[in-house]
Design a protein around this motif. Sequence first.
Motif, short mmCIF file in Angstrom:
data_model
loop_
_atom_site.label_atom_id
_atom_site.label_comp_id
_atom_site.label_asym_id
_atom_site.label_seq_id
_atom_site.Cartn_x
_atom_site.Cartn_y
_atom_site.Cartn_z
N TRP A 1 75.39 51.87 44.44
CA TRP A 1 75.60 52.45 43.11
C TRP A 1 75.49 51.42 42.00
CZ3 TRP A 1 79.71 50.76 40.10
CH2 TRP A 1 80.72 50.06 40.75
N ARG A 2 75.67 50.15 42.31
CA ARG A 2 75.58 49.13 41.26
C ARG A 2 74.14 48.76 40.94
NH1 ARG A 2 80.37 45.11 43.40
NH2 ARG A 2 82.12 46.49 42.91
N ALA A 3 73.21 49.19 41.75
CA ALA A 3 71.80 48.89 41.51
C ALA A 3 71.26 49.88 40.48
CB ALA A 3 71.01 48.97 42.81
N VAL A 4 71.30 49.48 39.21
CA VAL A 4 70.89 50.38 38.14
C VAL A 4 69.60 49.92 37.46
CG1 VAL A 4 73.22 51.20 37.71
CG2 VAL A 4 72.40 49.16 36.50
N LYS A 5 69.21 48.67 37.68
CA LYS A 5 68.00 48.16 37.06
C LYS A 5 66.86 48.19 38.06
CE LYS A 5 70.52 45.12 33.90
NZ LYS A 5 70.71 43.73 33.45
N ALA A 6 65.65 48.16 37.54
CA ALA A 6 64.47 48.27 38.40
C ALA A 6 64.45 47.16 39.44
CB ALA A 6 63.20 48.22 37.54
N GLU A 7 64.79 45.92 39.03
CA GLU A 7 64.72 44.81 39.98
C GLU A 7 65.78 44.91 41.07
OE1 GLU A 7 66.68 43.08 36.18
OE2 GLU A 7 65.13 44.53 36.72
N THR A 8 66.96 45.46 40.73
CA THR A 8 68.00 45.60 41.75
C THR A 8 67.69 46.75 42.70
OG1 THR A 8 69.32 46.88 40.17
CG2 THR A 8 69.82 44.54 40.39
N VAL A 9 67.09 47.82 42.18
CA VAL A 9 66.65 48.91 43.05
C VAL A 9 65.57 48.41 43.99
CG1 VAL A 9 65.54 51.17 43.14
CG2 VAL A 9 67.32 50.72 41.45
N SER A 10 64.67 47.58 43.49
CA SER A 10 63.62 47.01 44.33
C SER A 10 64.21 46.17 45.45
CB SER A 10 62.66 46.16 43.49
OG SER A 10 61.96 46.96 42.56
N GLU A 11 65.25 45.42 45.13
CA GLU A 11 65.89 44.62 46.17
C GLU A 11 66.57 45.51 47.20
OE1 GLU A 11 69.30 41.17 46.35
OE2 GLU A 11 67.45 40.83 45.24
N GLU A 12 67.14 46.63 46.76
CA GLU A 12 67.74 47.57 47.70
C GLU A 12 66.68 48.15 48.63
OE1 GLU A 12 71.24 48.75 47.87
OE2 GLU A 12 71.38 46.79 46.93
N ARG A 13 65.49 48.41 48.10
CA ARG A 13 64.40 48.91 48.95
C ARG A 13 64.03 47.85 49.99
NH1 ARG A 13 61.31 50.05 45.30
NH2 ARG A 13 61.38 52.34 45.21
N ARG A 14 63.98 46.59 49.56
CA ARG A 14 63.68 45.52 50.52
C ARG A 14 64.78 45.42 51.57
NH1 ARG A 14 62.10 42.83 45.59
NH2 ARG A 14 63.97 41.53 45.61
N LEU A 15 66.01 45.65 51.16
CA LEU A 15 67.12 45.62 52.10
C LEU A 15 66.98 46.73 53.15
CD1 LEU A 15 69.77 44.05 52.56
CD2 LEU A 15 70.94 45.76 51.18
N PHE A 16 66.57 47.91 52.69
CA PHE A 16 66.33 49.01 53.61
C PHE A 16 65.19 48.67 54.57
CE2 PHE A 16 64.59 53.51 54.14
CZ PHE A 16 65.49 53.84 55.13
N TYR A 17 64.17 48.04 54.05
CA TYR A 17 63.04 47.58 54.88
C TYR A 17 63.52 46.62 55.96
CZ TYR A 17 58.52 45.34 55.95
OH TYR A 17 57.41 44.83 56.56
#
Length: 712
Positions: free
Chosen positions: A522-538
């Motif tokens: 929920w703290r990932a609100v910016k594009a770069e933090t969402v991108s990092e969350e996607r990498r984490l899922f990967y």
Amino acid sequence: MGSIRTAWSLPVVARCPCTWGRVPIIPQSRIFEDLNPGQRRAVEAVAGPVCILAGAGAGKTTTITRRIANQVLTGEFRAAQILAVTFTTKAADEMKRRLAELGAGRVQARTFHSAAVRQLNHFTGEQRPVIESKFGMLGPIVRNLPKPYDRRALADIDTEIKWAKNNRQPPRKYVAAVQQAGRTPPIPAELMEGVYQEYERRKQASGQIDFEDQLELTIRLFEDDAAKLAVFREGYRAFTVDEYQDVNLLQQTLLDIWLGERDDLCVVGDDYQSIYGFTGATPRHLLAMPERYPNPTVVVLESNYRSTPEIIGLANRLVPGLGGREKVLQATISSGPKPATRSFQSGEIEADFIAKQIRGLHQDGVALREIAILYRVNFRSPSYEEALMRVGIPFQVWGGAFLDRRAAKRVIPRLERRRFETSIVPAVGEEIRMDGYLKDPPADVGATELAFQKDLAQLLALAAEFDDGTRTVGEFVAHLRGRFESESQRDAVQLMSYHSAKGLEFEAVFLPRLEEDEMPYWRAVKAETVSEERRLFYVGLTRAKRHLFMTRSSAEKPPSPFLAELHPPRADAGSRRGQQDSRRPRRSRSNGIVARVGRSLEWGGQLSGRYRVHGRGRRLVAGGRGEDTCSLRPWSERRKTERATHATRLALSTVISNRTDRPPEPMAEVRIPHDAPNLTPSVLPARNTSGDGPSTTASTQEAASSGAAICD
């Protein structure tokens, strides 16, 4: 036999390279054994700048250790002149083990911090005590903050200080640095600056240093003393850096000082697995490395030796959103079970399902230590611990075991002082109430506090289970330690966060709670933090070797948007397609739909039926009933204003007969949400302007099939 570069000022005549060091180097044929062309090219490049972009499971450790051994074998460098650095002690130990097997055991393989400490001790003769955890010093500082900031999690404050120090920002520059970075601190920036300042004051007063100081002090040592720097550079001539995508400014600055004007640097990493941006790490150093040096050797490793084609095909579907240097993994091992996804009504039901699946896998011969449950945050582990205990499966918790969590660490020492009492439940009840136990905690207390309350409640439940009126509190404490001894057993299910799983692999991986606010967090609100969350899922996806389960704990919560990028199959979907196509994904030109070769769609409700996307998403083949053909096209731009948010309307045409030579007949217009893996479209009236042909109802009934809507 030629001269070689050494740690001394004059060249020396080399003896046979095979006898350098006290352990003979193995034959060169062994170094190149079983390498693929990309690995061979990297191993052959023994000098100059080398950048290895290695996908998940692509054998990067094999590549860099063989390259280092070849550097020694060819006489390019002596073993003592090479420094290899990585990020964890475990990774460094593994590198040492492999180098020793290759006869290059004298090569220094260390973490950045270990290397820095060794240099500090050598050049200064001082060994200053190191703070293992900032929590002890930060706790009193944070508790003195005004409400409600005095309740802020220490882990968040700790991370913020690490970010500042990794970016070489002292307290006086912190506020400006945060503003420039557009960063949102865990507490107001001015308060955070005060906490940071007080932490530094107390640390210096105690005569201790923290891990970031180890690197900063080494940098200052070499910046201030050119003679000592010259000695270091004379001793170390070649450097290898593992996991280079996770380097931060502090580490990069130290590496630049080590190198000077030289270019004998080999870096290896995967920007798709850069997951420590919150501490200041960035993949930019890795991606820009080939541009910093003239004529670099750049090698891309895409052959995956870990996972089945089904898992690789699924992970590759995230590639269009991962950015950076495109790498599409290619599976090299045989096919396996299809990744499965399930949705449940509650977290408890989800956890019970996972426990039962693990029991089944173990009965089928999968070792428990080869099974992992990954979660986004550590406080999620109790749910899975309880479920595993209910079915008698041992487990090991990484970075958050029950006895190491706040509730147990606060209550158990006080219980030990009451060890001779026999009223166990009353004693435990009194102690947990001292820590603010709430029988029915309100839903808005926050996830961290809720996890703390659950641990307190678990202590009480365990006491009630153990108390027979004759045993003592001391026996209960001993029982707790014995019961949770499974957390250190070798053959036990591994419970850990996505971050802890980095660099590991397991036969079976479970990824629960794949919902919004959890993945991405929920703290990932910016594009770069969402991108990092996607990498984490990967990273989570690519930990699995053969079995992969993805679950949701609530059908009411919006699913993770990353699931919409995958469209994985459900465990009970019964799909009979062959193995997943792990070829390069193709982007569709249709609005909002990313079509890939081999992807199939199942739509629930009236329009249920399975469709496989072909080519660039312009054509569908129905796979549910016969071989009906359909056409797919974006909804008219004239109707754009009628689109719902995060949805795309498509017009479908179908042939009711199995014959493909009949002209397509209108079927229905459907709305497919982007953010839902369970695609249940809204059915609109068919636009059959010709006045003939079957009705929409007949068409949808013909296409209907049972089961929840999924995509695989």
